[in-house]
Structure formats: structure tokens, C-alpha cells
Design a protein around this motif. Structure first.
Motif, PDB file in Angstrom:
ATOM      1  N   LEU A 122       0.827  -1.203   0.000  1.00  0.00           N
ATOM      2  CA  LEU A 122       0.000   0.000   0.000  1.00  0.00           C
ATOM      3  C   LEU A 122       0.861   1.253   0.000  1.00  0.00           C
ATOM      4  N   MET A 123       1.886   1.263   0.829  1.00  0.00           N
ATOM      5  CA  MET A 123       2.749   2.432   0.915  1.00  0.00           C
ATOM      6  C   MET A 123       3.446   2.697  -0.422  1.00  0.00           C
ATOM      7  N   THR A 124       3.880   1.644  -1.081  1.00  0.00           N
ATOM      8  CA  THR A 124       4.534   1.800  -2.378  1.00  0.00           C
ATOM      9  C   THR A 124       3.599   2.462  -3.378  1.00  0.00           C
ATOM     10  N   TYR A 125       2.357   2.002  -3.420  1.00  0.00           N
ATOM     11  CA  TYR A 125       1.392   2.552  -4.373  1.00  0.00           C
ATOM     12  C   TYR A 125       1.028   3.993  -4.018  1.00  0.00           C
ATOM     13  N   VAL A 126       0.781   4.266  -2.768  1.00  0.00           N
ATOM     14  CA  VAL A 126       0.433   5.621  -2.342  1.00  0.00           C
ATOM     15  C   VAL A 126       1.596   6.578  -2.608  1.00  0.00           C
ATOM     16  N   THR A 127       2.808   6.117  -2.390  1.00  0.00           N
ATOM     17  CA  THR A 127       3.975   6.946  -2.671  1.00  0.00           C
ATOM     18  C   THR A 127       4.061   7.267  -4.154  1.00  0.00           C
ATOM     19  N   SER A 128       3.720   6.307  -5.007  1.00  0.00           N
ATOM     20  CA  SER A 128       3.752   6.575  -6.450  1.00  0.00           C
ATOM     21  C   SER A 128       2.697   7.617  -6.832  1.00  0.00           C
ATOM     22  N   ILE A 129       1.554   7.592  -6.162  1.00  0.00           N
ATOM     23  CA  ILE A 129       0.531   8.615  -6.409  1.00  0.00           C
ATOM     24  C   ILE A 129       1.050   9.981  -5.975  1.00  0.00           C
ATOM     25  N   TYR A 130       1.643  10.036  -4.797  1.00  0.00           N
ATOM     26  CA  TYR A 130       2.195  11.298  -4.303  1.00  0.00           C
ATOM     27  C   TYR A 130       3.263  11.832  -5.260  1.00  0.00           C
TER      28      TYR A 130
END
Length: 135
Positions: A122-130
Motif C-alpha cells: 500500500l505504501m509503495t502505491y500511495v507513494t507513487s501517487i504522491y
């Protein structure tokens, strides 16, 4: 240690201010907490979502929808969503992100059937959005 952001920066400004430091140290627990706080601030713009972690707080897709609605409101009919329709929520969120070139690193079927998604994924995906919207 948290950085206190003062003044009215708006939702996106608060998200940016909280997360910039987190991206400088992506492996620290404090960084994860900063990102969660930033996302919580962003999603409060849309509705009262309680984001307290990178696992169960994301298991119905609404947090992803709230986050992406901040940047792509035309793609996410947030007021029509329900925490009971996980598949629709994840599908809308992932399609919205993909519409601007953010590839999903998460599997919709896995997200729908699990109550505690893997926090690192989840953190990896959210970081890519950011990174896409804020850098």
C-alpha cells in the motif's frame, strides 16, 4: 518527530508539506506515519475517513478514492461510493490513477478479499501517487 504545519495551506498544500519529509527517509516508521497523516488530511476534504494505518484503513477502497478524488474529482464520484462495494471502489481508484499513467501495483481481487492488506504494498502505491502529483 512531526513537523507542525501552520497557516491554511489548503488540502493539497498540507499533503505536500507532510509528505516531503517522509519521502526523504522512505524506510523509517516516522515516514510512514507522516504519509498516513498527510493522506488523512487530504481525505478529510472529501469525507470523514479514519486513516490510522497502511493496512485495514485501506481495505474498502474509500481511502484510495478520497486521495485520488483530491486530484481527479471528475474520475471519482465520491458521494456515490459505499464501503460495502469494495470492488467498485478499488476499480474506480485504480482506473483513475491509470488514466494519468500511474500503474497499479495492487491486485483488485486480493484487495477485495483481504481485511488487512500488506502495508508495504500500500505504501509503495500511495507513494507513487504522491510522486506523480506532487513532485
Amino acid at each position: 518527530m512531526f513537523t507542525l504545519v501552520t497557516g491554511d495551506l489548503g488540502i493539497v498544500g498540507r499533503w505536500r508539506a507532510v509528505c516531503v519529509t517522509a519521502l526523504q527517509r522512505p524506510n523509517s516508521d516516522a515516514a510512514a506515519i507522516r504519509i498516513v497523516v498527510g493522506i488523512a488530511a487530504a481525505s478529510l476534504c472529501v469525507t470523514n475517513i479514519d486513516i490510522t494505518n497502511f493496512s485495514s484503513s485501506w481495505n474498502d477502497g474509500l481511502a484510495f478514492c478520497a486521495l485520488l478524488h483530491t486530484y481527479l474529482p471528475a474520475h471519482i464520484p465520491y458521494q456515490e461510493l459505499s464501503n460495502q462495494d469494495k470492488r467498485r471502489n478499488f476499480t474506480l481508484a485504480f482506473q483513475a490513477a491509470e488514466s494519468v499513467g500511474i500503474k497499479s501495483t495492487l491486485d483488485i481481487n486480493e484487495m477485495v478479499r483481504t481485511e488487512r492488506p500488506d502495508w508495504q504494498c500500500l505504501m509503495t502505491y500511495v507513494t507513487s501517487i504522491y510522486k506523480y502529483f506532487e513532485t
